[in-house]
Scaffold this active site. Structure first.
Site, short mmCIF file in Angstrom:
data_model
loop_
_atom_site.label_atom_id
_atom_site.label_comp_id
_atom_site.label_asym_id
_atom_site.label_seq_id
_atom_site.Cartn_x
_atom_site.Cartn_y
_atom_site.Cartn_z
N GLU A 243 -71.22 -57.97 -123.71
CA GLU A 243 -72.67 -58.03 -123.53
C GLU A 243 -73.18 -56.74 -122.90
OE1 GLU A 243 -76.17 -60.79 -121.51
OE2 GLU A 243 -74.15 -61.59 -121.75
N ARG A 321 -77.33 -68.42 -112.16
CA ARG A 321 -76.96 -69.55 -113.03
C ARG A 321 -75.91 -70.43 -112.36
NH1 ARG A 321 -77.29 -71.09 -118.84
NH2 ARG A 321 -78.86 -69.48 -119.07
N PHE A 355 -71.35 -67.99 -117.89
CA PHE A 355 -72.27 -67.11 -117.15
C PHE A 355 -72.61 -67.65 -115.75
CE2 PHE A 355 -76.18 -64.58 -116.59
CZ PHE A 355 -75.81 -63.36 -117.14
N GLU A 724 -71.12 -72.18 -125.00
CA GLU A 724 -70.62 -72.19 -123.63
C GLU A 724 -70.28 -73.58 -123.07
OE1 GLU A 724 -72.70 -68.57 -121.33
OE2 GLU A 724 -74.12 -69.88 -122.40
#
Length: 775
Positions: A243, A321, A355, A724
């Site tokens: 990413e 998160r 994440f 995810e």
């Protein structure tokens, strides 16, 4: 009257094989290292620091420059634009270190040579003089050194935490260490840059975020984005590791290509890749939890310390998160959660599948487990007692109301289908009769929020062309890393036009076709890009309906889309015939589609908002056997029920659930990152870093989708994200191992196993509990 023929076609909600599957099997799928190199291609290799924290006193490049095949040395002085590839734009992540290094493995310069091998060998020849500085490697060391942060922390708070803790009949305090994880993508980091005329440069990059690579390359070269084109056909794995981490390699290749006016490629060895690129953040979570005799939680107060590394990268959003998932599927009447993204003298950690969410959930399962052992109850009973409600007790720590809670049904169905209760009794009986081998079983839930918490990333574009012969050209901003995004979006388009999947040509992702795209991350690839492609198809179809109504002299309402074409009144018109006539009548057969996720909003300053469009749910049951004399163990059986809404492609989705679980199991059991006291990563190759292999797959592994689930929100095909959420299903393995260890002390002491739960930790846990049980 012409009737439309019966045709075989691929539609949504059907199992279609991965578009690259046959190419993978045949070995003909093209990756960047397979591209035929232009004549005169140069090769770059990074020279990495050998100190965790030090001033650079001097560098002698004499031996490097005189080495065979060396074209030149690339340093910070050669960067015409900005010496920075920070995705958070805090200007804290230099391409090449200047004056000081902050971790062992930080790039100092790059060697440019005629071959990769010559560049790699020459990169080790520089004489670097350092002046060592104090370093902090892990979370506790960073906290002890003053707790310097790489970005602003977040606090989520709801209810009166102090009063809730003070009034709780019972209270427990503790901490849990949650290990990191290397992405270990099969295709490592790589970039190929080809210079063009004027300022132009084309970059082939193994990246999940082509638009960010485009931006970083432009910044490094001091040019506008329009001069940089980034192409991505496929990646050999990403998992979040591509990413942001591809920015550095693309920038180095582009700078060298423009400086010497020759193509340049860079591909590090695996050990250098693992040393120089970020990983999943490891956490230490300190908690204080109040609860009652029934196991119901009254209040939670927790601090989430994370090894962020030397720069911000994505540590702010990742630790945010983690807080967003500090509840997993549980209702906290009062809660306060605070993040600590800590500066450490290690590589800057980054995105990884989940994440931050997995770390937040693991901490929640720790105190659920501790409550259960304190009260002498089955942890599943405690989980059920604390599940979110549907109409009440449904406000998250960030003040979002949960309106789609199906965790009760998921867990109840899996508990029944897996025969959990009978198997738990069998495990208890086995442990009572077995002195050395012990078993454990656990059922854990997952609730995972879907959307980028950075609201502006929740957008996507697509470009669709329909050609005169009825064939369709599809481009969108999502990237393919093996997860099946391309085939899903192609299915969306084929279904929209009522044609077979073979009519759709899936094009490589390129910034030259779709601009300003978001990373393929946050499990939102299909949600965003599928809707963008659907929007493009909608525009073209509306034009074709107007055209058909005129051509076949009927009302627009009488033009219906059917398999293979349209029904215009009483006449069936094949799609290719319709398109050919539209071209002759000057109807535009191209459209740029766009989608932005509705309803979401988030105010980080107040810790309030509606950051997630919806939630995905799942549950897993794992059964394990441990050897209390060695700590070795096997995962005997796993049963999973997972919610993907109305699946776009069940075959792909089941594969994602299976793979996500196994990767999560690796993170939580075998994949251990070890730094020595000098700050050097010692687990940087397959010989020292153990990822799961085929033999680690449980011999009984049953994965089912919740076929009754339909997303309450109008997503593409009413589906839900699948990338995810399945990774967190592997928490059940840790909980099952914990039960097996707890059995040596008659389940009266919480085992409190840190992750990864390696055989060594299992053995030490057994020995510790035996000692504590003896008093």
């Amino acid at each position: 009257m012409n009737k439309h023929p019966t045709i075989a076609r691929s539609t949504l909600h059907s199992s279609s094989r991965h578009d690259s599957g046959p190419k993978h099997v045949a070995g003909v799928a093209e990756y960047i290292d397979d591209i035929v190199e232009p004549e005169g291609t140069m090769h770059a290799y990074l020279a990495l620091s050998t100190r965790a924290h030090a001033e650079i006193v001097a560098i002698d490049y004499t031996a490097v420059k005189s080495a065979p095949g060396v074209i030149g040395v690339l340093t910070a002085d050669d960067i015409l634009g900005e010496n920075d590839v920070s995705p958070s734009h805090q200007h804290d992540e230099p391409i090449f270190a200047i004056g000081k290094v902050h971790f062992w493995g930080q790039p100092i310069f790059a060697v440019i040579a005629e071959t990769r091998d010559l560049a790699r060998r020459a990169a080790h020849l520089a004489k670097v003089e350092y002046r060592d500085l104090p370093h902090a490697i892990d979370v506790r060391a960073a906290q002890a050194a003053g707790g310097k942060l790489v970005t602003e922390p977040l606090k989520l708070e709801r209810g009166d935490v102090e009063a809730g803790l003070a009034s709780s009949p019972r209270r427990l305090k503790g901490s849990v260490v949650i290990g990191g994880q290397d992405h270990f993508y099969l295709e490592g980091q790589i970039a190929l840059a080809i210079p063009g005329e004027d300022e132009d440069v084309t970059v082939f990059s193994s990246t999940q975020h082509p638009s960010e690579v485009q931006l970083m390359v432009a910044h490094a070269l001091g040019i506008h984005q329009h001069a940089v084109t980034v192409n991505v056909r496929r990646m050999g794995g990403g998992f979040g590791g591509k990413e942001t981490q591809g920015n550095l390699f693309a920038a180095v290749a582009a700078i060298a290509a423009k400086k010497w006016h020759r193509a340049c490629k860079i591909r590090p060895d695996r050990d250098d890749d693992m040393t120089a690129t970020g990983k999943r953040h490891d956490f230490v979570v300190d908690y204080d939890v109040g609860f009652d005799d029934h196991g119901r939680i009254h209040a939670v107060d927790a601090i989430y310390g994370a090894r962020a590394g030397f720069s911000s990268d994505l540590s702010g959003p990742v630790t945010d998160r983690a807080l967003f998932h500090c509840d997993n599927a549980y209702w906290y009447p009062a809660v306060r959660a605070v993040s600590q993204p800590l500066y450490t003298n290690t590589v800057s950690n980054t995105a990884f599948r989940g994440f931050g969410g997995p770390q937040g959930m693991m901490a929640a399962e720790r105190w659920i487990e501790n409550i259960a052992y304190t009260l002498g109850k089955d942890p599943l009973e405690i989980r059920k007692a604390n599940f979110y409600g549907t109409d009440t007790n449904n406000i998250t720590p960030y003040h979002q109301t949960i309106g789609d809670n199906i965790v009760h049904r998921i867990v109840d169905e899996l508990e029944t289908s897996s025969d959990y209760q009978a198997r738990r009794q069998a495990v208890l009986a086995f442990n009572a009769a077995s002195a050395v081998l012990k078993k454990g079983i656990a059922l854990t839930p997952v609730k995972f929020g879907i959307s980028f918490t950075a609201t502006w990333f929740n957008q996507a574009g697509a470009l669709v062309h329909v050609y005169r012969d009825g064939s369709i050209h599809l481009s969108h901003g999502g990237t393919e890393m093996g997860q099946g995004l391309y085939i899903k979006v192609a299915q969306v388009l084929a279904d929209a036009f009522g044609v077979g999947l073979d009519a759709v040509k899936i094009m490589a992702t390129t910034t030259g076709k779709v601009p300003n795209t978001s990373a393929t991350a946050a499990s939102s690839g299909s949600d965003l890009n599928g809707m963008a492609a659907y929007d493009a198809a909608r525009q073209i179809k509306e034009r074709l309906v107007v055209h058909a109504a005129k051509l076949y002299q009927c009302d627009e309402a009488e033009v219906l889309w059917v398999p293979g074409g349209i029904q215009a009144g009483d006449q069936f018109v094949p799609f290719d015939e319709l398109v050919a006539s539209a071209y002759l009548n000057r109807v535009q057969l191209s459209a740029a589609g766009f989608y932005q996720t509705p309803t979401i909003h988030w105010d980080r300053a107040t810790g309030r908002g509606h950051p997630f469009y919806y939630f995905a749910y799942g549950a897993s049951v794992s059964e394990v056997t441990i050897d209390t004399l060695t700590g070795e163990y096997i995962v005997d059986r796993v049963d999973i029920l997972h919610d993907v809404g109305k699946s776009l492609n069940p075959a792909i989705d089941i594969g994602q659930v299976e793979g996500g679980f196994i990767q999560g199991m690796g993170w939580l059991t075998t994949e251990e990152l070890v730094w020595d006291d000098k700050g050097q990563l010692r687990t940087k190759a397959p010989s020292t870093y153990k990822i799961p292999v085929a033999s680690d797959v449980p011999p009984i592994f049953t994965v089912k989708l919740a076929e009754w689930s339909i997303n309450a929100e109008p997503t593409i095909g009413r589906s839900k994200a699948v990338g995810e959420p399945p990774l967190m299903l592997a928490m059940s393995v840790v909980e099952a191992l914990s039960m097996a260890v707890a059995s040596v002390a008659e389940y009266k002491i919480a085992p409190n196993l840190d992750t990864p739960v390696t055989p060594e930790r299992v053995l030490m846990g057994c020995e510790r509990l035996k000692r504590e049980a003896r008093g």
